[in-house]
Write an enzyme that holds these catalytic residues in place. Structure first.
Site, mmCIF file in Angstrom:
data_model
loop_
_atom_site.group_PDB
_atom_site.id
_atom_site.type_symbol
_atom_site.label_atom_id
_atom_site.label_comp_id
_atom_site.label_asym_id
_atom_site.label_seq_id
_atom_site.Cartn_x
_atom_site.Cartn_y
_atom_site.Cartn_z
ATOM 1 N N ASN A 202 3.117 9.120 -8.022
ATOM 2 C CA ASN A 202 2.542 7.932 -8.667
ATOM 3 C C ASN A 202 1.069 7.789 -8.280
ATOM 4 O O ASN A 202 0.720 7.952 -7.108
ATOM 5 C CB ASN A 202 3.327 6.704 -8.168
ATOM 6 C CG ASN A 202 3.013 5.424 -8.901
ATOM 7 O OD1 ASN A 202 3.043 5.392 -10.135
ATOM 8 N ND2 ASN A 202 2.718 4.356 -8.166
ATOM 9 N N HIS A 238 -3.568 0.335 -14.061
ATOM 10 C CA HIS A 238 -4.306 -0.902 -13.771
ATOM 11 C C HIS A 238 -5.588 -0.814 -14.595
ATOM 12 O O HIS A 238 -6.534 -0.133 -14.209
ATOM 13 C CB HIS A 238 -4.622 -0.999 -12.277
ATOM 14 C CG HIS A 238 -3.403 -1.128 -11.417
ATOM 15 N ND1 HIS A 238 -2.568 -2.231 -11.479
ATOM 16 C CD2 HIS A 238 -2.861 -0.307 -10.494
ATOM 17 C CE1 HIS A 238 -1.574 -2.077 -10.620
ATOM 18 N NE2 HIS A 238 -1.719 -0.915 -10.011
HETATM 19 C C1 XIL Z 1 -0.272 -4.219 -4.099
HETATM 20 C C2 XIL Z 1 0.526 -5.497 -4.092
HETATM 21 O O1 XIL Z 1 0.594 -5.990 -5.405
HETATM 22 C C3 XIL Z 1 -0.123 -6.511 -3.179
HETATM 23 O O2 XIL Z 1 0.717 -7.643 -3.036
HETATM 24 C C4 XIL Z 1 -0.390 -5.910 -1.806
HETATM 25 O O3 XIL Z 1 -1.104 -6.836 -1.028
HETATM 26 C C5 XIL Z 1 -1.170 -4.625 -1.943
HETATM 27 O O4 XIL Z 1 -0.472 -3.734 -2.790
HETATM 28 N N1 XIL Z 1 -1.110 0.376 -6.177
HETATM 29 C C6 XIL Z 1 0.178 0.349 -5.715
HETATM 30 C C7 XIL Z 1 0.802 -0.938 -5.353
HETATM 31 O O5 XIL Z 1 0.837 1.399 -5.702
HETATM 32 O O6 XIL Z 1 1.719 -0.820 -4.300
HETATM 33 C C8 XIL Z 1 -0.220 -1.991 -5.005
HETATM 34 O O7 XIL Z 1 0.447 -3.239 -4.812
HETATM 35 C C9 XIL Z 1 -1.268 -2.076 -6.088
HETATM 36 C C10 XIL Z 1 -1.986 -0.762 -6.239
#
Ligand code: XIL
Length: 448
Positions: A202, A238
């Site tokens: 991932n 994202h």
């Molecule tokens: C993020 C969470 O949403 C937050 O709550 C935490 O503080 C940090 O991590 N990539 C990922 C996720 O694989 O696990 C992350 O999640 C966001 C970016």
């Protein structure tokens, strides 16, 4: 010279199908289109999930949306290394199990996230290196995957191991410094611990064709060629205010390596294009047959880790946003993949004239299933049909498409809807339903 038999049938079938197509167009997209994200995705055999937080499961607005809309869940933080092994060799699964049990109660697929990552490591692991870290990391994979064995649909075994920028190489991290083979060692350990979970790599910024995604692509191709167990690649997605023009092409090139692709952490900055970008992502997944599903990274804007960007499908009060509607429409436009309009095939002479037959194909996972039921006419046309099937005790139907069910448990009668009651001789139509528990084995059909 007489028209050959199959040619005559084809002509008749075309004429009959033409009438039905015209009737069905008006119906799909209105009353008979699925009305939740999960049910719409299930029409094409996909899931629609959300990242959820154990601390929010007491919020009834939150769980109301979760239970209604989603058929997959990912723990936002609860299965990460710092959460599951806060001191070395001492494992805590309380919050991870809360997510798991929430998912099981919904009949949802559960994505495990994430076994190894350079972030959110417990401080004891951050202080290790070399073989001590490698051994601790592999032990972590083995222990956590064993605890959740048989319950996880797909694990993010390794998260974010590639570098940003143009190198296409690995990111520097304490794990990377234990040797380039740390990723394959992790995948092998995960497979040994839970042979039924799909094992995913991932990452983010891999959503279009670029140096980073090509680095991942080359690793997956290498793993496949050497028999390193890998089943899926997660694209976090994202996104800001645009989507790479080659988003779908990028998914497709990974799919062509023989792995499932999944959109794993979708969120899109709120701006003029938010709804369109969400729709484009959804269309891309639906267009790639090996795209298993989409997960959004949170439910309401107020649940998002991207504070202030309002990147999700529900506003902070839990209302559906325009982006929600665009995703739902894109899911419904993509399905059902299985024909809703009766299709003509060469008659087999079986079932007999005037009768229908029903066969069930199941896509099931731990705690839930999607059933696709094919209703076939015999050598005479069918005008109206009812399919009866018995669900095992403890199972329940949660949504149905292209038919109307008499109830949700026990023996259920599914009646045709307006546009698929008439099946030409030798033709078939399909309907489906999603449920919790185990799916039905057989079905029987009554015509008329
Ligand atoms: C993020 C969470 O949403 C937050 O709550 C935490 O503080 C940090 O991590 N990539 C990922 C996720 O694989 O696990 C992350 O999640 C966001 C970016």
């Amino acid at each position: 010279m007489p028209i050959p038999r199959h040619g005559r049938l084809a002509l008749l079938a075309t004429a009959a199908a033409g009438v039905v197509v015209a009737a069905s167009v008006a119906v799909i997209g209105t009353a008979d289109a699925a009305s939740t994200l999960g049910a719409s995705a299930a029409q094409t055999g996909r899931y629609f999930g959300a990242a959820i937080a154990a601390g929010k499961l007491g919020d009834s607005t939150y769980t109301g949306i979760l239970n209604r809309e989603f058929n997959a869940v990912t723990p936002e933080n609860e299965m990460k290394w710092d959460a599951t092994e806060p001191s070395q060799g001492r494992f805590t699964y309380t919050n991870g199990d809360r997510i798991l049990n929430q998912g099981i109660s919904m009949g949802a697929k559960i994505r495990g996230h994430a076994l190894l990552w350079h972030q959110q490591q417990p401080s004891w692991a951050q202080g290790l290196s070399g073989s001590a870290l490698r051994n601790a990391a592999i032990n972590h994979v083995t222990q956590v995957a064993t605890h959740y064995k048989g319950k996880i649909y797909a694990w993010d075994v390794v998260n974010e191991a590639f570098a940003d920028g143009g190198s296409g190489g690995r990111r520097d991290s304490n794990l990377q410094r234990t040797g380039n083979d740390w990723i394959e060692a992790a995948f092998r350990a995960a497979r040994a611990a839970d042979p039924n979970a799909k094992l995913c790599y991932n990452d983010y910024n891999t959503d279009g064709v670029n140096a980073k995604s090509t680095g991942v692509y080359n690793m997956v191709r290498d793993f496949k060629s050497r028999g390193v167990p890998i089943d899926c690649v997660g694209f976090q997605s994202h996104l800001g205010t645009s989507i790479p023009g080659d988003y779908q092409a990028n998914l497709q090139r990974f799919a062509d390596l023989g792995v499932e692709v999944q959109i794993t952490e979708l969120d899109v900055a709120q701006g003029g294009n938010q709804a369109n970008i969400y729709a484009a992502v959804t269309r891309a997944c639906v267009a790639v047959s090996r795209c298993g599903g989409i997960t959004v990274w949170g439910i309401r804007d107020s649940d998002s880790w991207r504070t202030g960007e309002n990147p999700l499908l529900f506003d902070s009060s839990g209302n559906k946003k325009a982006a929600y509607t665009s995703v739902l429409n894109a899911l419904n436009a993509g399905g059902p993949t299985n024909p809703t309009t009766p299709v003509t095939t060469t008659p087999t002479g079986n079932p007999p004239s005037g009768a229908c037959a029903a066969s069930v194909s199941l896509n099931s996972w731990n705690g839930g299933f999607v059933a696709t039921v094919r209703v076939t006419a015999g050598s005479a046309a069918v005008n109206g049909w009812t399919v009866s099937l018995a669900l095992p005790s403890g199972s329940a139907v949660t949504s149905t498409w292209n038919a109307t069910g008499s109830g949700s448990t026990g023996t259920i009668s599914f009646r045709n809807v307006s546009y698929n009651g008439q099946i030409p001789a030798g033709g078939y139509t399909e309907f489906g339903f999603q449920g919790t528990g185990a799916g039905p084995g057989t079905a029987s059909c009554t015509a008329g």
